[in-house]
Motif scaffolding. Structure first.
Motif, PDB file in Angstrom:
ATOM      1  N   LEU A   1      11.837   5.438  -3.536  1.00  0.00           N
ATOM      2  CA  LEU A   1      11.284   4.168  -3.074  1.00  0.00           C
ATOM      3  C   LEU A   1      11.302   3.105  -4.171  1.00  0.00           C
ATOM      4  O   LEU A   1      11.753   1.976  -3.954  1.00  0.00           O
ATOM      5  N   PHE A   2      10.815   3.463  -5.339  1.00  0.00           N
ATOM      6  CA  PHE A   2      10.667   2.484  -6.424  1.00  0.00           C
ATOM      7  C   PHE A   2      10.489   3.295  -7.702  1.00  0.00           C
ATOM      8  O   PHE A   2       9.377   3.618  -8.096  1.00  0.00           O
TER       9      PHE A   2
ATOM     10  N   VAL B   1       7.287   6.683  -7.413  1.00  0.00           N
ATOM     11  CA  VAL B   1       6.069   6.498  -6.621  1.00  0.00           C
ATOM     12  C   VAL B   1       6.324   6.860  -5.152  1.00  0.00           C
ATOM     13  O   VAL B   1       7.302   6.414  -4.559  1.00  0.00           O
ATOM     14  N   PHE B   2       5.484   7.740  -4.621  1.00  0.00           N
ATOM     15  CA  PHE B   2       5.439   8.153  -3.201  1.00  0.00           C
ATOM     16  C   PHE B   2       6.638   8.991  -2.724  1.00  0.00           C
ATOM     17  O   PHE B   2       6.496   9.834  -1.855  1.00  0.00           O
ATOM     18  N   MET B   3       7.843   8.718  -3.242  1.00  0.00           N
ATOM     19  CA  MET B   3       9.030   9.427  -2.772  1.00  0.00           C
ATOM     20  C   MET B   3       9.976   9.598  -3.957  1.00  0.00           C
ATOM     21  O   MET B   3      10.348   8.618  -4.597  1.00  0.00           O
TER      22      MET B   3
ATOM     23  N   GLU C   1      -0.760  -2.539  -0.102  1.00  0.00           N
ATOM     24  CA  GLU C   1       0.096  -3.389  -0.944  1.00  0.00           C
ATOM     25  C   GLU C   1      -0.084  -3.137  -2.438  1.00  0.00           C
ATOM     26  O   GLU C   1       0.571  -3.768  -3.259  1.00  0.00           O
ATOM     27  N   ALA C   2      -0.965  -2.198  -2.822  1.00  0.00           N
ATOM     28  CA  ALA C   2      -1.186  -1.865  -4.234  1.00  0.00           C
ATOM     29  C   ALA C   2       0.134  -1.569  -4.936  1.00  0.00           C
ATOM     30  O   ALA C   2       0.969  -0.853  -4.396  1.00  0.00           O
ATOM     31  N   ASP C   3       0.322  -2.132  -6.134  1.00  0.00           N
ATOM     32  CA  ASP C   3       1.555  -1.881  -6.887  1.00  0.00           C
ATOM     33  C   ASP C   3       1.266  -1.865  -8.386  1.00  0.00           C
ATOM     34  O   ASP C   3       0.111  -1.744  -8.784  1.00  0.00           O
TER      35      ASP C   3
ATOM     36  N   MET D   1       1.295  -4.186 -10.511  1.00  0.00           N
ATOM     37  CA  MET D   1       0.568  -5.363 -11.004  1.00  0.00           C
ATOM     38  C   MET D   1      -0.924  -5.225 -10.766  1.00  0.00           C
ATOM     39  O   MET D   1      -1.737  -5.540 -11.627  1.00  0.00           O
TER      40      MET D   1
END
Lengths: 323, 78
Positions: free
Chosen positions: A10-11, A57-59, A208-210, A212
């Protein structure tokens, strides 16, 4: 040698411990959101603690290895597989030339750290390899890794496989998560009732937490003491004359949803910050999944410093466990 | 019975946007790679695609409800 990205997830970003020293110029400290896990991953494979790793993150990504390497995955419970064979998290394992590292569905936590013996060897930018995507700095061309990237890996013999960090030295948030908060300079702007509500309410992590910031919702809206807005401050009672933000500081735009600023945060602005999450608990924030119920717990400076010392001792115990 | 799973945690949506019809409804046929919903996380919307073909028997997650990674969002009849 290089590791080829078959699928970036994902990121997935290249991160080390960050680039402190430039926040006053608007360049965030950056680095892994869960630094304890990042350090642990490096120690497991025999790297210096501050070597660059992948934060996913997540994936998880799919990575093909060009040469033999020792690998460790820490942080979130994101089970690794080598050519389909399940491997343990928080434990060093070997990946042979030509093999592919993949991941199962995320089970717990949010961010996993993938350390590779030799460390990721992209160019340093302002003393760090950390990727800051918003500013397009660090990593590979200042962006998350992408399909086809050949991630350069440094020289390193690698530790032997099977080295593991005991369960008792691993850290993930509970449910509800608890974050300790030191009230700050602008606490005086909110009413006593709003202050009580903030610590009484159970909040939930917004999706929407990221990197930042991490937003929370579900608690009661804050009320502010009557005051005439000073010259230079916006008209909303949550506005101040622009000030500096710290790592961990909690801003509450409009008094509605608290946002805890994290590694890639903006360095200043015009929202009041009611306090800061203590440094010892910032790693936990990096492991929060969307919708996780969260409580804020008030502490004083003495308790915050004791927690910081405990955290340093935990790092020491991890180093000892791997000697 | 086959299942469609969310690859990531977040908030599940059945429609591409509030004004549009759902991607798929119960009884619709699904081909490999068809989108059955979206999951919102980190200010992005990620498509949830079916890895198998079949007919949608039921959705197991309501619109705008939280999902975890690996959670079943729909069940298919072969």
């Amino acid at each position: 040698m290089t590791v080829k990205v078959l699928n970036p997830g994902l990121f997935t970003t290249i991160q080390d411990l960050g680039r402190p020293g430039y926040f006053h110029l608007g360049i965030p400290i950056g680095g892994g959101m869960d630094r304890l896990s990042l350090r642990a991953a490096n120690l497991l494979v025999g790297n210096p603690e501050d070597a660059a790793v992948l934060e996913t993150v997540f994936m998880g990504p799919q990575l093909e290895f060009e040469q033999d390497a020792t690998v460790a995955v820490t942080g979130a419970d994101l089970p690794p597989r080598v050519d389909g064979e399940a491997k343990e998290s928080w434990t060093a394992f070997k990946v042979k030339a030509g093999q592919t590292l993949t991941f199962d569905y995320l089970k717990e936590g949010a961010r996993a750290y993938i350390a590779i013996s030799g460390g990721i060897d992209t160019p340093l930018y302002l003393g760090s390899r950390s990727t800051y995507p918003i500013g397009a700095l660090g990593g590979i061309d200042g962006r998350p890794v992408a399909i086809g990237d050949q991630i350069p890996i440094g020289e390193g013999a690698g530790a032997k496989e099977g080295r593991s960090i005991p369960d008792a030295l691993r850290r993930l948030p509970g449910n509800p998560a608890e974050l300790r908060v030191l009230p700050g300079l602008y606490w005086r702007l909110i009413t006593e009732e709003a202050g009580r509500n903030f610590f009484e309410d159970t909040w939930a992590v917004a999706p929407e937490a990221d990197r930042m910031g991490v937003r929370f919702r579900g608690g009661r809206e804050m009320t502010f003491k009557e005051r005439e807005q000073p010259f230079g401050a916006g008209s909303d009672p949550s506005n101040i004359v622009d000030g500096c933000y710290s790592y961990g500081s909690i801003q509450v735009p409009g008094g509605k949803e608290p946002i805890v600023l994290h590694r890639d945060a903006v360095s200043g602005g015009g929202y009041f910050t009611l306090g800061a999450v203590i440094s010892a608990d910032m790693d936990l924030i990096g492991q929060l999944q969307p919708h996780t119920p969260t409580r804020f717990v008030a502490v004083d400076m003495e308790q915050a410093l004791a927690a910081r010392a405990e955290r340093a001792a935990l790092r020491g115990r991890i180093r000892e466990a791997l000697q | 019975m086959a299942e469609v799973k969310s690859p990531i945690p977040g908030t599940f949506y059945r429609r591409p946007s509030p004004e549009e019809p759902p991607f798929k409804s119960e009884g619709d046929s699904v081909a490999v790679g068809d989108v059955v919903g979206l999951v919102e996380v980190m200010k992005s919307f990620i498509e949830v695609k079916s890895e198998v073909a079949g007919t949608i028997k039921s959705f197991t997650v309501e619109n705008e409800q939280p999902v975890t990674a690996g959670a079943v969002v729909a069940e298919l009849d072969d």
